[in-house]
Scaffold this motif. Sequence first.
Motif, PDB file in Angstrom:
ATOM      1  N   ILE A 120       0.722  -1.362  -0.039  1.00  0.00           N
ATOM      2  CA  ILE A 120      -0.004   0.182  -0.075  1.00  0.00           C
ATOM      3  C   ILE A 120       0.947   1.160  -0.018  1.00  0.00           C
ATOM      4  N   ARG A 121       1.689   1.238   0.685  1.00  0.00           N
ATOM      5  CA  ARG A 121       2.937   2.398   0.798  1.00  0.00           C
ATOM      6  C   ARG A 121       3.689   2.645  -0.399  1.00  0.00           C
ATOM      7  N   THR A 122       3.970   1.526  -1.394  1.00  0.00           N
ATOM      8  CA  THR A 122       4.626   1.686  -2.407  1.00  0.00           C
ATOM      9  C   THR A 122       3.751   2.207  -3.376  1.00  0.00           C
ATOM     10  N   SER A 133      10.160   2.624   9.208  1.00  0.00           N
ATOM     11  CA  SER A 133      11.804   3.426   9.757  1.00  0.00           C
ATOM     12  C   SER A 133      12.779   2.164  10.109  1.00  0.00           C
ATOM     13  N   LEU A 134      14.116   2.548  10.051  1.00  0.00           N
ATOM     14  CA  LEU A 134      15.141   1.614  10.486  1.00  0.00           C
ATOM     15  C   LEU A 134      15.614   2.038  11.859  1.00  0.00           C
ATOM     16  N   GLY A 135      15.190   3.274  12.327  1.00  0.00           N
ATOM     17  CA  GLY A 135      15.537   3.776  13.598  1.00  0.00           C
ATOM     18  C   GLY A 135      15.001   5.194  13.688  1.00  0.00           C
ATOM     19  N   PRO A 136      15.284   5.674  14.751  1.00  0.00           N
ATOM     20  CA  PRO A 136      15.212   7.381  14.924  1.00  0.00           C
ATOM     21  C   PRO A 136      15.793   8.173  13.753  1.00  0.00           C
ATOM     22  N   VAL A 140      12.345   4.963   6.018  1.00  0.00           N
ATOM     23  CA  VAL A 140      12.454   3.984   4.699  1.00  0.00           C
ATOM     24  C   VAL A 140      11.770   4.899   3.649  1.00  0.00           C
ATOM     25  N   PRO A 141      12.612   5.136   2.336  1.00  0.00           N
ATOM     26  CA  PRO A 141      12.115   5.893   1.332  1.00  0.00           C
ATOM     27  C   PRO A 141      10.787   5.049   0.770  1.00  0.00           C
ATOM     28  N   THR A 142       9.648   5.883   0.088  1.00  0.00           N
ATOM     29  CA  THR A 142       8.496   5.304  -0.170  1.00  0.00           C
ATOM     30  C   THR A 142       8.817   4.309  -1.411  1.00  0.00           C
ATOM     31  N   GLU A 143       9.799   4.321  -2.364  1.00  0.00           N
ATOM     32  CA  GLU A 143      10.029   3.344  -3.445  1.00  0.00           C
ATOM     33  C   GLU A 143      10.642   2.232  -2.716  1.00  0.00           C
ATOM     34  N   TRP A 144      11.340   2.147  -1.690  1.00  0.00           N
ATOM     35  CA  TRP A 144      11.864   1.259  -0.983  1.00  0.00           C
ATOM     36  C   TRP A 144      10.825   0.268   0.146  1.00  0.00           C
ATOM     37  N   VAL A 147      10.427  -3.463  -0.882  1.00  0.00           N
ATOM     38  CA  VAL A 147      11.584  -4.305  -0.508  1.00  0.00           C
ATOM     39  C   VAL A 147      11.825  -4.628   1.171  1.00  0.00           C
ATOM     40  N   PHE A 148      11.917  -3.393   1.776  1.00  0.00           N
ATOM     41  CA  PHE A 148      11.707  -3.442   3.288  1.00  0.00           C
ATOM     42  C   PHE A 148      10.712  -4.492   4.009  1.00  0.00           C
ATOM     43  N   SER A 149       9.426  -4.256   3.626  1.00  0.00           N
ATOM     44  CA  SER A 149       8.325  -4.993   4.159  1.00  0.00           C
ATOM     45  C   SER A 149       8.330  -6.471   3.487  1.00  0.00           C
ATOM     46  N   THR A 150       8.987  -6.758   2.383  1.00  0.00           N
ATOM     47  CA  THR A 150       9.417  -8.187   2.106  1.00  0.00           C
ATOM     48  C   THR A 150      10.410  -8.575   2.988  1.00  0.00           C
ATOM     49  N   ILE A 151      11.328  -8.055   3.124  1.00  0.00           N
ATOM     50  CA  ILE A 151      12.449  -8.693   4.172  1.00  0.00           C
ATOM     51  C   ILE A 151      11.815  -8.720   5.604  1.00  0.00           C
TER      52      ILE A 151
END
Length: 188
Positions: A120-122, A133-136, A140-144, A147-151
């Motif tokens: 949905i975010r993509t 986010s990866l931390g404070p 995570v950029p929208t285009e990634w 990939v991030f959610s799959t991992i």
Amino acid sequence: MSPKTRAYLEKLYQLLQKMPEDERLDAIREIESHIAEGVANGQSEDAILARLGDPRMLAKAYRSEYMMEKGRGRSFKDVMIMAGFYCSTGLLSIMVIPVLATIAYGFGFCAVLVFLAGFIRTLGIGATWIQMSLGPGMEVPTEWSMVFSTIVGGIIGGIAYVSWRGLRLYMSFLSASYKKVLPGSRAM
């Protein structure tokens, strides 16, 4: 058949009340046949009943065998019924089964949600409310997002799968333990 044997069979029949009638009768016939065979071979009914053990344990063994056979399809309902049965069989099971089941189903559900959130975010379908986010301060950029959610979803799904396999293995172990109590599965 002695009154003691008749009482044993009646107690076993009562303890099998949660099984379908035909399954209950099959179990009773199997035990009757086992006793008759033992008597025909010169054993006393008392000795045979002593080897069969407590009717409660024998009933649990039959119910366990029935649950494992019935649960071959492994639907959610079947697994929950099996988990409920095995939770009632011992102290360790009361702790292990609910923990593994909660992790398996909870993490499995979360893995699907994480994947959907990335999708949905993509696509950007008004999904400003989905934060990744990866931390404070490390968004995570929208285009990634996919990939991030799959991992992340894969890691969470992996934990769910390992917990699910552990739950099934534990319940199979319990079933095999109970199956040893049944007359046909051991040398008399």
